[in-house]
Scaffold this motif. Structure first.
Motif, PDB file in Angstrom:
ATOM      1  N   PHE A  75      77.086 -13.437 -13.024  1.00 19.11           N
ATOM      2  CA  PHE A  75      77.642 -12.350 -12.222  1.00 19.11           C
ATOM      3  C   PHE A  75      76.576 -11.841 -11.266  1.00 19.11           C
ATOM      4  CE2 PHE A  75      80.304 -12.446 -15.962  1.00 19.11           C
ATOM      5  CZ  PHE A  75      81.567 -12.358 -15.410  1.00 19.11           C
ATOM      6  N   ASN A  76      76.947 -11.715  -9.988  1.00 23.47           N
ATOM      7  CA  ASN A  76      76.027 -11.260  -8.950  1.00 23.47           C
ATOM      8  C   ASN A  76      76.634 -10.084  -8.204  1.00 23.47           C
ATOM      9  OD1 ASN A  76      74.112 -13.354  -9.389  1.00 23.47           O
ATOM     10  ND2 ASN A  76      75.502 -14.757  -8.360  1.00 23.47           N
ATOM     11  N   PRO A  77      75.811  -9.045  -7.922  1.00 27.67           N
ATOM     12  CA  PRO A  77      76.337  -7.893  -7.177  1.00 27.67           C
ATOM     13  C   PRO A  77      76.679  -8.283  -5.742  1.00 27.67           C
ATOM     14  CG  PRO A  77      73.983  -7.638  -7.572  1.00 27.67           C
ATOM     15  CD  PRO A  77      74.421  -8.874  -8.310  1.00 27.67           C
ATOM     16  N   THR A  78      77.661  -7.601  -5.196  1.00 26.97           N
ATOM     17  CA  THR A  78      78.122  -7.851  -3.834  1.00 26.97           C
ATOM     18  C   THR A  78      78.039  -6.553  -3.027  1.00 26.97           C
ATOM     19  OG1 THR A  78      80.397  -7.314  -4.395  1.00 26.97           O
ATOM     20  CG2 THR A  78      79.738  -9.610  -4.654  1.00 26.97           C
ATOM     21  N   PRO A 100      78.556   0.424 -11.572  1.00 26.59           N
ATOM     22  CA  PRO A 100      79.061  -0.760 -10.869  1.00 26.59           C
ATOM     23  C   PRO A 100      78.210  -2.007 -11.110  1.00 26.59           C
ATOM     24  CG  PRO A 100      79.046   1.119  -9.392  1.00 26.59           C
ATOM     25  CD  PRO A 100      78.355   1.541 -10.642  1.00 26.59           C
ATOM     26  N   TYR A 101      76.909  -1.811 -11.391  1.00 30.05           N
ATOM     27  CA  TYR A 101      76.033  -2.952 -11.653  1.00 30.05           C
ATOM     28  C   TYR A 101      76.174  -3.463 -13.086  1.00 30.05           C
ATOM     29  CZ  TYR A 101      73.996  -1.564  -7.252  1.00 30.05           C
ATOM     30  OH  TYR A 101      73.820  -1.245  -5.933  1.00 30.05           O
ATOM     31  N   CYS A 102      76.764  -2.673 -13.965  1.00 24.03           N
ATOM     32  CA  CYS A 102      76.982  -3.080 -15.357  1.00 24.03           C
ATOM     33  C   CYS A 102      78.382  -3.636 -15.580  1.00 24.03           C
ATOM     34  CB  CYS A 102      76.769  -1.883 -16.287  1.00 24.03           C
ATOM     35  SG  CYS A 102      75.101  -1.217 -16.235  1.00 24.03           S
ATOM     36  N   CYS A 106      83.107  -5.449 -10.781  1.00 23.89           N
ATOM     37  CA  CYS A 106      82.568  -5.044  -9.479  1.00 23.89           C
ATOM     38  C   CYS A 106      81.619  -6.091  -8.901  1.00 23.89           C
ATOM     39  CB  CYS A 106      81.829  -3.717  -9.618  1.00 23.89           C
ATOM     40  SG  CYS A 106      82.910  -2.344 -10.030  1.00 23.89           S
ATOM     41  N   GLN A 107      81.531  -7.260  -9.536  1.00 22.26           N
ATOM     42  CA  GLN A 107      80.606  -8.303  -9.102  1.00 22.26           C
ATOM     43  C   GLN A 107      81.337  -9.625  -8.948  1.00 22.26           C
ATOM     44  OE1 GLN A 107      77.033  -8.425 -11.472  1.00 22.26           O
ATOM     45  NE2 GLN A 107      77.189  -6.265 -11.975  1.00 22.26           N
ATOM     46  N   ASN A 108      80.739 -10.544  -8.201  1.00 21.91           N
ATOM     47  CA  ASN A 108      81.290 -11.903  -8.074  1.00 21.91           C
ATOM     48  C   ASN A 108      80.908 -12.714  -9.299  1.00 21.91           C
ATOM     49  OD1 ASN A 108      82.430 -11.450  -5.607  1.00 21.91           O
ATOM     50  ND2 ASN A 108      80.959 -12.672  -4.448  1.00 21.91           N
ATOM     51  N   ALA A 109      81.834 -13.566  -9.743  1.00 22.93           N
ATOM     52  CA  ALA A 109      81.575 -14.456 -10.866  1.00 22.93           C
ATOM     53  C   ALA A 109      81.367 -15.864 -10.322  1.00 22.93           C
ATOM     54  CB  ALA A 109      82.748 -14.433 -11.841  1.00 22.93           C
ATOM     55  N   ASP A 110      80.123 -16.349 -10.386  1.00 28.02           N
ATOM     56  CA  ASP A 110      79.802 -17.711  -9.942  1.00 28.02           C
ATOM     57  C   ASP A 110      79.932 -18.645 -11.131  1.00 28.02           C
ATOM     58  OD1 ASP A 110      79.232 -16.750  -7.413  1.00 28.02           O
ATOM     59  OD2 ASP A 110      77.080 -16.563  -7.815  1.00 28.02           O
ATOM     60  N   HIS A 111      80.680 -19.748 -10.954  1.00 27.63           N
ATOM     61  CA  HIS A 111      80.905 -20.720 -12.030  1.00 27.63           C
ATOM     62  C   HIS A 111      80.008 -21.939 -11.801  1.00 27.63           C
ATOM     63  CE1 HIS A 111      84.605 -18.958 -13.879  1.00 27.63           C
ATOM     64  NE2 HIS A 111      84.621 -18.321 -12.714  1.00 27.63           N
ATOM     65  N   ASN A 117      74.352 -28.225 -13.963  1.00 24.08           N
ATOM     66  CA  ASN A 117      74.101 -26.991 -13.198  1.00 24.08           C
ATOM     67  C   ASN A 117      74.652 -27.034 -11.785  1.00 24.08           C
ATOM     68  OD1 ASN A 117      72.785 -25.608 -15.302  1.00 24.08           O
ATOM     69  ND2 ASN A 117      70.878 -26.654 -14.833  1.00 24.08           N
ATOM     70  N   ALA A 118      75.679 -27.838 -11.538  1.00 21.92           N
ATOM     71  CA  ALA A 118      76.312 -27.918 -10.221  1.00 21.92           C
ATOM     72  C   ALA A 118      77.190 -26.686 -10.017  1.00 21.92           C
ATOM     73  CB  ALA A 118      77.144 -29.170 -10.090  1.00 21.92           C
ATOM     74  N   PHE A 119      77.175 -26.141  -8.795  1.00 22.85           N
ATOM     75  CA  PHE A 119      78.033 -25.007  -8.461  1.00 22.85           C
ATOM     76  C   PHE A 119      79.471 -25.477  -8.387  1.00 22.85           C
ATOM     77  CE2 PHE A 119      80.197 -22.431  -5.212  1.00 22.85           C
ATOM     78  CZ  PHE A 119      80.105 -21.199  -5.819  1.00 22.85           C
ATOM     79  N   ILE A 120      80.384 -24.773  -9.066  1.00 24.09           N
ATOM     80  CA  ILE A 120      81.791 -25.177  -9.092  1.00 24.09           C
ATOM     81  C   ILE A 120      82.643 -24.265  -8.218  1.00 24.09           C
ATOM     82  CG2 ILE A 120      83.817 -25.409 -10.586  1.00 24.09           C
ATOM     83  CD1 ILE A 120      81.901 -26.391 -12.741  1.00 24.09           C
ATOM     84  N   GLY A 121      82.442 -22.978  -8.290  1.00 23.79           N
ATOM     85  CA  GLY A 121      83.239 -22.064  -7.487  1.00 23.79           C
ATOM     86  C   GLY A 121      82.849 -20.626  -7.747  1.00 23.79           C
ATOM     87  N   VAL A 122      83.468 -19.735  -6.995  1.00 21.96           N
ATOM     88  CA  VAL A 122      83.195 -18.306  -7.144  1.00 21.96           C
ATOM     89  C   VAL A 122      84.517 -17.560  -7.252  1.00 21.96           C
ATOM     90  CG1 VAL A 122      83.074 -17.903  -4.642  1.00 21.96           C
ATOM     91  CG2 VAL A 122      81.914 -16.344  -6.199  1.00 21.96           C
ATOM     92  N   TYR A 123      84.527 -16.553  -8.116  1.00 27.44           N
ATOM     93  CA  TYR A 123      85.681 -15.665  -8.234  1.00 27.44           C
ATOM     94  C   TYR A 123      85.237 -14.281  -7.801  1.00 27.44           C
ATOM     95  CZ  TYR A 123      89.277 -12.694 -10.202  1.00 27.44           C
ATOM     96  OH  TYR A 123      90.272 -11.762 -10.348  1.00 27.44           O
ATOM     97  N   SER A 124      85.922 -13.737  -6.815  1.00 30.50           N
ATOM     98  CA  SER A 124      85.625 -12.363  -6.398  1.00 30.50           C
ATOM     99  C   SER A 124      86.880 -11.542  -6.556  1.00 30.50           C
ATOM    100  CB  SER A 124      85.105 -12.325  -4.965  1.00 30.50           C
ATOM    101  OG  SER A 124      85.834 -13.175  -4.142  1.00 30.50           O
ATOM    102  N   SER A 125      86.718 -10.434  -7.259  1.00 27.90           N
ATOM    103  CA  SER A 125      87.883  -9.576  -7.533  1.00 27.90           C
ATOM    104  C   SER A 125      88.174  -8.630  -6.401  1.00 27.90           C
ATOM    105  CB  SER A 125      87.642  -8.775  -8.815  1.00 27.90           C
ATOM    106  OG  SER A 125      86.450  -8.025  -8.708  1.00 27.90           O
TER     107      SER A 125
END
Length: 125
Positions: A75-78, A100-102, A106-111, A117-125
């Motif tokens: 999870f990364n802050p946006t 919001p940081y916890c 409120c953060q993007n979920a990088d899969h 360790n290949a990047f698959i996708g991102v989920y942003s709410s």
């Protein structure tokens, strides 16, 4: 005065394409004939579509390593996270600025693939 209507010529269902190549160039080197033949290449365009990912780890097959996996998430802050913290700060809720940081919502979920360790996708709410 009468006007005559002229119909356009009919179109055929399949277009006729002329795929003839020019004659191959011939070169002679020390009395031997060398014929160069043209190389025909077929290019196929493909689009990489990211699989749909959600707020939870997903079961899928990794496109990089081909393994059946459950995605690893980070999870990364946006900008949305920072604006929520600023909003709380502006209204005097100093003790709630870190919320919001916890919160994962409120953060993007990088899969990522746990194997390669290949990047698959991102989920942003």
């Amino acid at each position: 005065m009468e006007e005559k209507s002229v119909d356009p010529p009919p179109y055929s269902a399949t277009p006729k394409l002329n795929h003839q190549h020019p004659p191959a160039p011939v070169a002679t080197v020390s009395g031997e004939a060398i014929v160069q033949t043209p190389i025909q290449t077929n290019a196929v365009a493909s689009a990489m579509v990211n699989p749909p990912v959600g707020p939870n780890p997903c079961h899928m097959t990794c496109r990089s390593c081909g393994a059946k996996i459950v995605t690893r998430m980070e999870f990364n802050p946006t900008t949305k996270t920072h604006l929520m913290a600023l909003f709380l700060c502006c209204f005097g809720l100093w003790c709630c600025v870190c919320l919001p940081y916890c919160m994962d919502s409120c953060q993007n979920a990088d899969h990522y693939c746990p194997n390669c360790n290949a990047f698959i996708g991102v989920y942003s709410s």
